[in-house]
Design a protein around this motif. Structure first.
Motif, mmCIF file in Angstrom:
data_model
loop_
_atom_site.group_PDB
_atom_site.id
_atom_site.type_symbol
_atom_site.label_atom_id
_atom_site.label_comp_id
_atom_site.label_asym_id
_atom_site.label_seq_id
_atom_site.Cartn_x
_atom_site.Cartn_y
_atom_site.Cartn_z
ATOM 1 N N ASP A 106 0.239 -4.127 5.995
ATOM 2 C CA ASP A 106 -0.369 -3.652 7.246
ATOM 3 C C ASP A 106 -1.584 -4.482 7.657
ATOM 4 O O ASP A 106 -2.442 -3.999 8.386
ATOM 5 C CB ASP A 106 -0.777 -2.176 7.123
ATOM 6 N N ASP A 111 5.931 4.101 5.082
ATOM 7 C CA ASP A 111 6.767 3.045 5.663
ATOM 8 C C ASP A 111 6.673 1.746 4.860
ATOM 9 O O ASP A 111 7.284 0.741 5.218
ATOM 10 C CB ASP A 111 6.421 2.796 7.141
ATOM 11 N N HIS A 112 5.914 1.791 3.734
ATOM 12 C CA HIS A 112 5.780 0.602 2.887
ATOM 13 C C HIS A 112 6.084 0.896 1.423
ATOM 14 O O HIS A 112 6.156 -0.027 0.621
ATOM 15 C CB HIS A 112 4.356 0.038 2.980
ATOM 16 N N HIS A 127 0.861 -1.195 0.000
ATOM 17 C CA HIS A 127 0.000 0.000 0.000
ATOM 18 C C HIS A 127 0.889 1.234 0.000
ATOM 19 O O HIS A 127 2.113 1.129 0.071
ATOM 20 C CB HIS A 127 -0.972 0.000 1.181
ATOM 21 N N HIS A 170 7.396 -3.733 11.515
ATOM 22 C CA HIS A 170 6.596 -2.636 12.051
ATOM 23 C C HIS A 170 6.917 -2.396 13.528
ATOM 24 O O HIS A 170 6.055 -1.973 14.310
ATOM 25 C CB HIS A 170 5.092 -2.952 11.900
HETATM 26 ZN ZN LIG Z 1 2.662 0.354 8.044
#
Ligand SMILES: [Zn+2]
Length: 210
Positions: free
Chosen positions: A108, A17-18, A13, A176
Motif C-alpha cells: 500500500d 486485501d493484502h 501488511h 488496487h
Molecule cells: Zn490495500
C-alpha cells in the motif's frame, strides 16, 4: 505441481486485501515454502494452531521491518535479496533481487491523496511518499506491482506517475483497482507512451507470460 519448488510468500501488511491466512495452506504441498511478513502481521494464532497439530511453523516465518536489507539463501542455492521500504499506509513495500531480475511490490505504498483530506494531511502524505520514492530513483525494475486506485478520483494517477518517473521499469502491473480495470485504459489514454510498460488487465485471475 513441483513439491521441491522454492516458494516465498511476501505479505506487505495485515489488511484483508493484502493478507489472507490461506497462504499457510501452501505449507501442505510445498515443504520449501517460507513466509516473509511485515512486522505487524498477526501470526500467533497460526503458530499456536499448528503447534497443537504437532508442527513447528516458526522456522517458516520471517518478520521484516521497514528500510532494511535481508538475504535469503533458497534451497536451490540461489540468493534472494530483499529490501523493504516504508509504506505510506501500513507495513512495507518490497524490492527484490533474484536470479538477475528485480521485482518491486508496493503493497500500500502509494501517494494517497484524498479530496476530503486537509491540505496539511495531503502535504504530509506527499513528503512521506517521496521519501520512499527517492529510494527507488534510477532503479531498473523488471516487473512491478503498483497501486492505481479509482477511489482517489482526480488524484488516482499521481502515485503511478511518480513511480514511472523515478524508475526504469520494463513491466508494471497496476493493482488496487477494486475491479474497475477501466482505470488502466484511462491511465494509458493520458500516458500513451507507457503503452508497452503498463499492463492492461481485464479480470481477476488473468495470467500473463512475460
Ligand atoms: Zn490495500
Amino acid at each position: 505441481m513441483d513439491g521441491t519448488k522454492d516458494i516465498v510468500v511476501f505479505v506487505s501488511h495485515k489488511h484483508g486485501d493484502h493478507y489472507n491466512s490461506a497462504i499457510f495452506g501452501l505449507l501442505e504441498e510445498y515443504p520449501h515454502v517460507r513466509y516473509v511478513l511485515s512486522h505487524e502481521v498477526p501470526v500467533k494464532w497460526f503458530i499456536t494452531q499448528e503447534a497443537e497439530k504437532g508442527r513447528d511453523v516458526e522456522p517458516y516465518l520471517f518478520k521484516v521491518r521497514k528500510k532494511q536489507d535481508y538475504e535469503f539463501i533458497l534451497h536451490n542455492g540461489k540468493c534472494l535479496k530483499v529490501h523493504t521500504l516504508k509504506s505510506t499506509d501500513l507495513g512495507v513495500a518490497y524490492l527484490l533481487q533474484y536470479d538477475g531480475k528485480t521485482i518491486y511490490h508496493a503493497g500500500d505504498l502509494n501517494l494517497w491523496l484524498w479530496a476530503e483530506e486537509t491540505a496539511q494531511a495531503n502535504e504530509n502524505m506527499v513528503k512521506a511518499f517521496w521519501s520512499s520514492m527517492e529510494e527507488l530513483r534510477g532503479k531498473q525494475v523488471d516487473v512491478a506491482f503498483v497501486p492505481l486506485d479509482p477511489r482517489q478520483q482526480g488524484d488516482a494517477f499521481a502515485g503511478l506517475e511518480a513511480y514511472l518517473g523515478v524508475t526504469e521499469s520494463r513491466k508494471v502491473f497496476p493493482m488496487h483497482c477494486w475491479g474497475n480495470y477501466n482505470i488502466i485504459r484511462e491511465f494509458l489514454k493520458a500516458h500513451p507512451q507507457k503503452g508497452k510498460v503498463v499492463q492492461v488487465i481485464s479480470q481477476e485471475g488473468e495470467q500473463f507470460l512475460l
